[in-house]
Design an enzyme around this catalytic site. Structure first.
Site, PDB file in Angstrom:
ATOM      1  N   ASP A 187      -0.004  -0.479  -4.921  1.00 23.59           N
ATOM      2  CA  ASP A 187      -1.305   0.064  -5.601  1.00 23.59           C
ATOM      3  C   ASP A 187      -1.184   1.482  -5.928  1.00 23.59           C
ATOM      4  O   ASP A 187      -1.738   2.008  -6.935  1.00 23.59           O
ATOM      5  CB  ASP A 187      -2.322   0.068  -4.626  1.00 23.59           C
ATOM      6  CG  ASP A 187      -2.306   0.894  -3.310  1.00 23.59           C
ATOM      7  OD1 ASP A 187      -1.191   1.329  -3.057  1.00 23.59           O
ATOM      8  OD2 ASP A 187      -3.297   0.832  -2.413  1.00 23.59           O
ATOM      9  N   ASN A 188       0.100   2.336  -5.390  1.00 28.90           N
ATOM     10  CA  ASN A 188       0.290   3.481  -5.938  1.00 28.90           C
ATOM     11  C   ASN A 188       1.790   3.871  -5.290  1.00 28.90           C
ATOM     12  O   ASN A 188       2.008   3.158  -4.474  1.00 28.90           O
ATOM     13  CB  ASN A 188      -0.356   4.644  -5.799  1.00 28.90           C
ATOM     14  CG  ASN A 188      -1.017   4.774  -4.576  1.00 28.90           C
ATOM     15  OD1 ASN A 188      -2.266   4.606  -4.279  1.00 28.90           O
ATOM     16  ND2 ASN A 188      -0.421   5.183  -3.563  1.00 28.90           N
TER      17      ASN A 188
ATOM     18  N   CYS B 151      -5.485   4.798  -3.564  1.00 29.73           N
ATOM     19  CA  CYS B 151      -5.649   3.547  -3.494  1.00 29.73           C
ATOM     20  C   CYS B 151      -6.866   2.663  -4.066  1.00 29.73           C
ATOM     21  O   CYS B 151      -6.626   1.543  -4.913  1.00 29.73           O
ATOM     22  CB  CYS B 151      -5.861   3.198  -1.989  1.00 29.73           C
ATOM     23  SG  CYS B 151      -4.359   3.815  -1.101  1.00 29.73           S
TER      24      CYS B 151
ATOM     25  N   ASP C 232       0.918  -1.157  -0.030  1.00 23.77           N
ATOM     26  CA  ASP C 232      -0.060   0.030   0.053  1.00 23.77           C
ATOM     27  C   ASP C 232       1.053   1.165   0.007  1.00 23.77           C
ATOM     28  O   ASP C 232       1.795   1.530   0.856  1.00 23.77           O
ATOM     29  CB  ASP C 232      -0.906  -0.148   1.341  1.00 23.77           C
ATOM     30  CG  ASP C 232      -2.106   1.009   1.105  1.00 23.77           C
ATOM     31  OD1 ASP C 232      -2.272   1.606   0.246  1.00 23.77           O
ATOM     32  OD2 ASP C 232      -3.034   0.738   2.109  1.00 23.77           O
ATOM     33  N   ASP C 233       0.843   1.952  -0.989  1.00 28.10           N
ATOM     34  CA  ASP C 233       1.529   3.477  -1.204  1.00 28.10           C
ATOM     35  C   ASP C 233       3.070   3.168  -1.136  1.00 28.10           C
ATOM     36  O   ASP C 233       3.643   3.918  -0.754  1.00 28.10           O
ATOM     37  CB  ASP C 233       1.161   4.345   0.165  1.00 28.10           C
ATOM     38  CG  ASP C 233      -0.107   4.983   0.071  1.00 28.10           C
ATOM     39  OD1 ASP C 233      -0.831   4.846  -1.104  1.00 28.10           O
ATOM     40  OD2 ASP C 233      -0.315   5.678   0.992  1.00 28.10           O
TER      41      ASP C 233
END
Ligand SMILES: *[C@@H]1O[C@H](CO)[C@@H](O)[C@H](O)[C@H]1NC(C)=O
Ligand SMILES: *[C@@H]1O[C@H](CO)[C@@H](O)[C@H](O)[C@H]1NC(C)=O
Ligand SMILES: *[C@@H]1O[C@H](CO)[C@@H](O)[C@H](O)[C@H]1NC(C)=O
Ligand SMILES: *[C@@H]1O[C@H](CO)[C@@H](O)[C@H](O)[C@H]1NC(C)=O
Ligand SMILES: *[C@@H]1O[C@H](CO)[C@@H](O)[C@H](O)[C@H]1NC(C)=O
Ligand SMILES: *[C@@H]1O[C@H](CO)[C@@H](O)[C@H](O)[C@H]1NC(C)=O
Ligand SMILES: *[C@@H]1O[C@H](CO)[C@@H](O)[C@H](O)[C@H]1NC(C)=O
Ligand SMILES: *[C@@H]1O[C@H](CO)[C@@H](O)[C@H](O)[C@H]1NC(C)=O
Ligand SMILES: *[C@@H]1O[C@H](CO)[C@@H](O)[C@H](O)[C@H]1NC(C)=O
Length: 501
Positions: A303-304, A72, A36-37
């Site tokens: 996700d990014n 997200c 995540d991130d």
């Protein structure tokens, strides 16, 4: 006599050939670790040394891997379905933006990678960790809702958390205290793999730890790691050139010189990723113990991305620049060459069709992404000729604009806090589309904002990898028309049309 011998040989050869052909058709397993991130540009992978050894060194590292939306929920929705956010109707992290909404549950969830693998090839499927930001909301069925297609469902309610959180265990609501989530997800992963007869069917596992998303809480064993490591002060760090869209130039134009809070964010993020690295190692060791690692595609992806101080923005994602849009992608597995830096450009929308293709399933026509199985299995590729499309819808939310900041409550800003020097992280008009144009040596990026100025930013990334010089003012009208036209097509494309652009 000789003839009989030859026939014998021939029959044997035929037998071997048939066996090989059949062997090829044994569907592979998949383990997809979705962080995540986690950025690529700020060296987010330095905390994952074991993953780099276990997966990177025996697979490919995709150096041009992007997300289509640096946020997200839309990005995860794209990864799960192989469709662009504009075709999913998922615009942001709220229910109103279709994040885990009823519409999503009804129309898109039944067509996720896992659901298709299950329906078409009888895969045993597993999901553990953060799903979509609104998952578990009481307005959409709460934690009793289990997305279609999963045999094991360990879904985190809401957004990323590290210690105190609620899980849906196969649809049962389970509040949990004081267990570090990443470690618990590793335990569930091993429990899944330790099931009797798990080897009888191919399996698909998706494990989505909270790291390295805020609130950046490392496990106790790692709170002292990376002493003295500070933010990456690359050329875009705290640099705010004139030719950028308005939110970058918003006051304060430069961040304060005391950046100890930024250093802390960076360090904490890395510390949370150390737990992911442990999880990867435990899963790999288990797969090896089961003697199935060689027939498992192992994917590590995010996700990014994330920025910390780039272009004077505190810390977040949502911007069209490389820190936010470029993500780690490591893949190992059957037929994947070892230790290869892969230049072929790919993006989040390509993940679902590629996984299905590797499983021997033809990706459904409605998918917008394109399988890169061929490039994954090729030893040597070039950048080739390819567009990567990005789209983002700026958010605004009064509740996240702190009263002591100088901004008015004009309904157009988002996340402006005193701890981030009142520099807002988003605004309604931070809405844009971008196309990246890859062809051999050329890497060009063209972004158009949907704001009052119809602002355009363009970067010749081959010359200017840090996006310091907006070349739009120097572009000729023919080139501008060319890119405007491509953006127009991408914004409306679906299915085959996207794949052939
Ligand atoms: C979700 O997306 C669909 C299709 O784009 C749209 O009709 C709907 O209004 C959106 N919003 C919600 C809350 O479902
Ligand atoms: C599908 O998998 C289940 C176990 O999950 C197994 O019982 C069943 O026999 C399989 N079906 C086929 C057609 O292979
Ligand atoms: C979840 O459900 C599956 C399939 O019904 C079952 O095999 C598994 O043990 C369950 N997992 C947990 C953690 O309860
Ligand atoms: C989790 O909850 C426990 C018990 O309520 C509390 O002591 C602890 O500080 C909480 N941890 C975090 C990280 O919020
Ligand atoms: C994970 O499992 C191990 C071994 O069974 C146990 O010692 C540990 O406490 C578990 N961790 C969590 C976070 O549940
Ligand atoms: C920088 O700010 C931190 C708090 O954010 C403070 O603890 C520290 O003393 C400051 N350092 C200097 C040199 O001012
Ligand atoms: C999310 O998108 C929806 C639909 O476009 C919009 O109504 C809503 O205001 C957006 N949420 C935020 C926080 O901007
Ligand atoms: C974007 O929105 C903000 C907040 O409403 C406004 O102040 C600004 O002028 C707008 N800028 C552009 C370029 O549209
Ligand atoms: C980008 O830079 C390369 C290398 O100098 C140059 O060949 C190319 O013409 C530039 N492209 C554009 C669109 O400015």
């Amino acid at each position: 006599m000789q003839c009989v011998f030859l026939i014998h040989k021939f029959v044997f050869l035929l037998f071997v050939l048939l066996k090989c052909a059949r062997g090829d058709r044994v569907p592979p397993n998949f383990v997809y670790i979705l962080t995540d991130d986690q950025d690529l540009m700020l060296n987010g992978l330095i905390a994952m040394k074991k993953s780099l050894n276990l997966i990177g060194d025996r697979g490919k590292f995709f150096v041009h891997s992007f997300v289509n939306t640096p946020l997200c929920c839309p990005s995860r929705s794209t990864i799960l379905t192989g469709k662009f956010p504009h075709n999913l109707g998922v615009f942001n992290n709220s229910l109103a933006g279709n994040c885990s909404s009823e519409y999503w549950q009804k129309h898109h969830e039944p067509h996720s990678i896992a659901a298709i693998l299950k329906n078409r090839a009888n895969y045993t499927t597993f999901y553990a960790g953060k799903y979509l930001n609104q998952y578990g909301s009481k307005y959409v069925g709460g934690t009793a809702h289990v997305p279609k297609g999963y045999d094991w469902w360990i879904g985190l309610k809401g957004n990323s958390k590290y210690y105190n959180y609620t899980l849906s265990i196969n649809g049962t609501n389970m509040p949990i205290k004081n267990l570090y989530l990443t470690d618990l997800l590793a335990n569930y992963s091993l429990a899944f793999l330790n099931q009797k007869n798990i080897e009888n069917n191919p399996f698909f596992m998706m494990v989505a730890p909270p790291a390295s998303h805020s609130p950046f809480i490392p496990p106790k064993r790692y709170i002292h790691r990376f002493p003295g490591v500070g933010v990456v002060t690359n050329p875009s760090f705290n640099y705010t050139p004139a030719h950028k869209h308005w939110i970058v130039k918003m006051a304060p134009k430069r961040l304060p010189t005391n950046i100890s809070v930024l250093n802390q964010v960076h360090r904490r993020r890395l510390q949370t990723l150390l737990a992911v690295d442990d999880m990867v190692e435990r899963i790999v060791l288990q797969l090896k113990k089961m003697k199935v690692f060689h027939k498992t595609y192992f994917i590590i992806n995010s996700d990014n991305g994330f920025h910390i101080g780039q272009f004077g923005q505190p810390w977040d994602k949502r911007q069209p620049y490389e820190a936010d849009t470029r993500v780690p992608l490591l893949i190992s597995g059957p037929g994947v060459g070892k230790k290869i830096l892969e230049p072929y450009p790919v993006s989040a929308v390509d993940m679902a069709p590629t996984i299905l293709d590797l499983a021997g399933i033809r990706p459904p026509h409605h998918m917008d992404g394109k399988s890169f199985k061929k490039q994954l299995l090729n030893k040597r590729n070039r950048i080739g000729f390819r567009f990567v499309f990005m789209e983002y819808w700026g958010e605004s939310n009064d509740k996240t604009v702190e009263k002591s900041c100088p901004w008015t409550y004009d309904d157009n800003l988002m996340e402006c806090s005193v701890s981030q020097w009142c520099k807002c992280q988003d605004s309604r008009n931070n809405t844009y589309t971008c196309v990246m144009d890859f062809r051999e040596e050329l890497r060009f990026k063209y972004c158009k904002f949907d704001d009052n100025e119809r602002f355009v930013e363009a970067y010749n990334l081959s010359l200017d990898p840090y996006e310091l010089r907006n070349v739009f003012p120097k572009m000729n009208s023919k080139l501008i028309r060319y890119y405007n036209n491509i953006l127009k097509k991408f914004k409306k494309c679906s299915g085959k049309m996207c794949r052939t652009l």
